[in-house]
Design a protein around this motif. Structure first.
Motif, PDB file in Angstrom:
ATOM      1  N   PRO A  66       0.821  -1.216   0.000  1.00 55.19           N
ATOM      2  CA  PRO A  66       0.000   0.000   0.000  1.00 55.19           C
ATOM      3  C   PRO A  66       0.855   1.267   0.000  1.00 55.19           C
ATOM      4  N   LYS A  67       0.249   2.365   0.304  1.00 50.32           N
ATOM      5  CA  LYS A  67       0.867   3.697   0.264  1.00 50.32           C
ATOM      6  C   LYS A  67       2.296   3.701   0.815  1.00 50.32           C
ATOM      7  N   ASN A  68       3.175   4.428   0.100  1.00 51.85           N
ATOM      8  CA  ASN A  68       4.569   4.576   0.543  1.00 51.85           C
ATOM      9  C   ASN A  68       4.631   5.228   1.924  1.00 51.85           C
ATOM     10  N   ARG A  69       5.632   4.881   2.703  1.00 49.32           N
ATOM     11  CA  ARG A  69       5.877   5.555   3.972  1.00 49.32           C
ATOM     12  C   ARG A  69       6.894   6.672   3.797  1.00 49.32           C
ATOM     13  N   LEU A  70       7.568   6.689   2.674  1.00 56.47           N
ATOM     14  CA  LEU A  70       8.530   7.726   2.333  1.00 56.47           C
ATOM     15  C   LEU A  70       8.290   8.073   0.878  1.00 56.47           C
ATOM     16  N   HIS A  71       8.277   9.367   0.547  1.00 61.31           N
ATOM     17  CA  HIS A  71       8.077   9.756  -0.849  1.00 61.31           C
ATOM     18  C   HIS A  71       8.859  11.024  -1.152  1.00 61.31           C
ATOM     19  N   LEU A  72       9.023  11.304  -2.437  1.00 56.72           N
ATOM     20  CA  LEU A  72       9.707  12.507  -2.888  1.00 56.72           C
ATOM     21  C   LEU A  72       8.693  13.620  -3.107  1.00 56.72           C
ATOM     22  N   ASP A  73       9.058  14.848  -2.750  1.00 56.72           N
ATOM     23  CA  ASP A  73       8.295  16.053  -3.078  1.00 56.72           C
ATOM     24  C   ASP A  73       9.092  16.822  -4.114  1.00 56.72           C
ATOM     25  N   LEU A  74       8.468  17.130  -5.238  1.00 55.32           N
ATOM     26  CA  LEU A  74       9.119  17.865  -6.319  1.00 55.32           C
ATOM     27  C   LEU A  74       8.583  19.286  -6.358  1.00 55.32           C
ATOM     28  N   ARG A  75       9.445  20.282  -6.554  1.00 55.40           N
ATOM     29  CA  ARG A  75       9.033  21.687  -6.591  1.00 55.40           C
ATOM     30  C   ARG A  75       9.349  22.253  -7.975  1.00 55.40           C
ATOM     31  N   PRO A  76       8.399  22.254  -8.892  1.00 53.54           N
ATOM     32  CA  PRO A  76       8.628  22.804 -10.232  1.00 53.54           C
ATOM     33  C   PRO A  76       8.342  24.295 -10.285  1.00 53.54           C
ATOM     34  N   GLU A  77       8.681  24.892 -11.423  1.00 50.43           N
ATOM     35  CA  GLU A  77       8.325  26.294 -11.649  1.00 50.43           C
ATOM     36  C   GLU A  77       6.851  26.431 -11.994  1.00 50.43           C
ATOM     37  N   ASN A  78       6.268  25.386 -12.597  1.00 51.97           N
ATOM     38  CA  ASN A  78       4.862  25.402 -12.997  1.00 51.97           C
ATOM     39  C   ASN A  78       4.282  24.025 -12.694  1.00 51.97           C
ATOM     40  N   ARG A  79       3.503  23.932 -11.620  1.00 55.97           N
ATOM     41  CA  ARG A  79       2.986  22.637 -11.172  1.00 55.97           C
ATOM     42  C   ARG A  79       2.169  21.929 -12.249  1.00 55.97           C
ATOM     43  N   VAL A 106      -0.702  14.547  -5.943  1.00 57.34           N
ATOM     44  CA  VAL A 106      -0.090  13.259  -5.629  1.00 57.34           C
ATOM     45  C   VAL A 106      -0.100  12.427  -6.905  1.00 57.34           C
ATOM     46  N   MET A 107       1.054  11.864  -7.226  1.00 59.51           N
ATOM     47  CA  MET A 107       1.202  11.058  -8.430  1.00 59.51           C
ATOM     48  C   MET A 107       1.896   9.751  -8.066  1.00 59.51           C
ATOM     49  N   ALA A 108       1.878   8.813  -8.996  1.00 61.27           N
ATOM     50  CA  ALA A 108       2.621   7.561  -8.844  1.00 61.27           C
ATOM     51  C   ALA A 108       3.417   7.337 -10.113  1.00 61.27           C
ATOM     52  N   ASP A 109       4.668   6.889  -9.953  1.00 60.60           N
ATOM     53  CA  ASP A 109       5.486   6.563 -11.118  1.00 60.60           C
ATOM     54  C   ASP A 109       4.963   5.256 -11.739  1.00 60.60           C
ATOM     55  N   PRO A 110       5.504   4.832 -12.874  1.00 58.30           N
ATOM     56  CA  PRO A 110       4.986   3.619 -13.533  1.00 58.30           C
ATOM     57  C   PRO A 110       5.076   2.349 -12.680  1.00 58.30           C
ATOM     58  N   ASP A 111       5.866   2.371 -11.619  1.00 58.51           N
ATOM     59  CA  ASP A 111       5.990   1.211 -10.734  1.00 58.51           C
ATOM     60  C   ASP A 111       5.075   1.341  -9.516  1.00 58.51           C
ATOM     61  N   GLY A 112       4.305   2.450  -9.436  1.00 55.57           N
ATOM     62  CA  GLY A 112       3.353   2.645  -8.344  1.00 55.57           C
ATOM     63  C   GLY A 112       3.870   3.422  -7.154  1.00 55.57           C
ATOM     64  N   ASN A 113       5.099   3.939  -7.216  1.00 56.42           N
ATOM     65  CA  ASN A 113       5.664   4.708  -6.108  1.00 56.42           C
ATOM     66  C   ASN A 113       5.099   6.124  -6.111  1.00 56.42           C
ATOM     67  N   GLU A 114       4.456   6.510  -5.003  1.00 59.21           N
ATOM     68  CA  GLU A 114       3.858   7.829  -4.919  1.00 59.21           C
ATOM     69  C   GLU A 114       4.913   8.923  -4.734  1.00 59.21           C
ATOM     70  N   PHE A 115       4.594  10.094  -5.267  1.00 62.85           N
ATOM     71  CA  PHE A 115       5.393  11.304  -5.064  1.00 62.85           C
ATOM     72  C   PHE A 115       4.455  12.489  -5.207  1.00 62.85           C
ATOM     73  N   CYS A 116       4.895  13.657  -4.764  1.00 63.37           N
ATOM     74  CA  CYS A 116       4.055  14.855  -4.839  1.00 63.37           C
ATOM     75  C   CYS A 116       4.715  15.910  -5.716  1.00 63.37           C
ATOM     76  N   VAL A 117       3.880  16.607  -6.469  1.00 60.17           N
ATOM     77  CA  VAL A 117       4.324  17.765  -7.244  1.00 60.17           C
ATOM     78  C   VAL A 117       3.720  18.980  -6.541  1.00 60.17           C
TER      79      VAL A 117
END
Length: 128
Positions: A66-79, A106-117
């Motif tokens: 289920p949901k990751n316990r650790l994830h990456l947060d990405l900070r773009p110039e234009n979300r 909240v997004m998931a990569d092709p392997d299902g790992n969640e991350f935030c933009v």
């Protein structure tokens, strides 16, 4: 104390899948690759080179839970533009219970790992 984070490790049944996504998403370089282990590092000579932790993709026998316990947060110039670009690379928007009023996606990569933009920083929030 002299301690730094060397790598963020991401388990996968097929490390090639998330490594290819993150290589394209971040523009990072592959510095090591074996069947069960792939390392991505920031571009050589970039401000992140030698500072940001490597991403280490490791082959494991079990599928992601289920949901990751650790994830990456990405900070773009234009979300919104970044979300669209990442979807073009194979990411998907997902719900982990974040609700409709948050400023991140909240997004998931092709392997299902969640991350935030995250949203872009406002001028008054910019460093320096």
């Amino acid at each position: 104390m002299s301690l730094r984070i060397q790598a963020v490790c991401i388990d996968s049944t097929d490390p090639r899948v998330p490594a290819a996504f993150w290589e394209a998403a971040l523009g990072w370089r592959r510095t090591y690759e074996e069947a069960d282990e792939i390392v991505l590092e920031p571009p050589a000579g970039s401000p992140e080179d030698g500072v940001s932790p490597d991403l280490l993709f490791l082959k494991v026998p079990e599928a992601k839970g289920p949901k990751n316990r650790l994830h990456l947060d990405l900070r773009p110039e234009n979300r919104d533009a970044e979300v669209a670009r990442l979807e073009g690379l194979g990411a998907k928007q997902v719900s982990v219970g974040q609700g409709p009023d948050v400023t991140w996606v909240v997004m998931a990569d092709p392997d299902g790992n969640e991350f935030c933009v995250l949203r872009a920083l406002r001028p008054d929030e910019m460093p320096g």
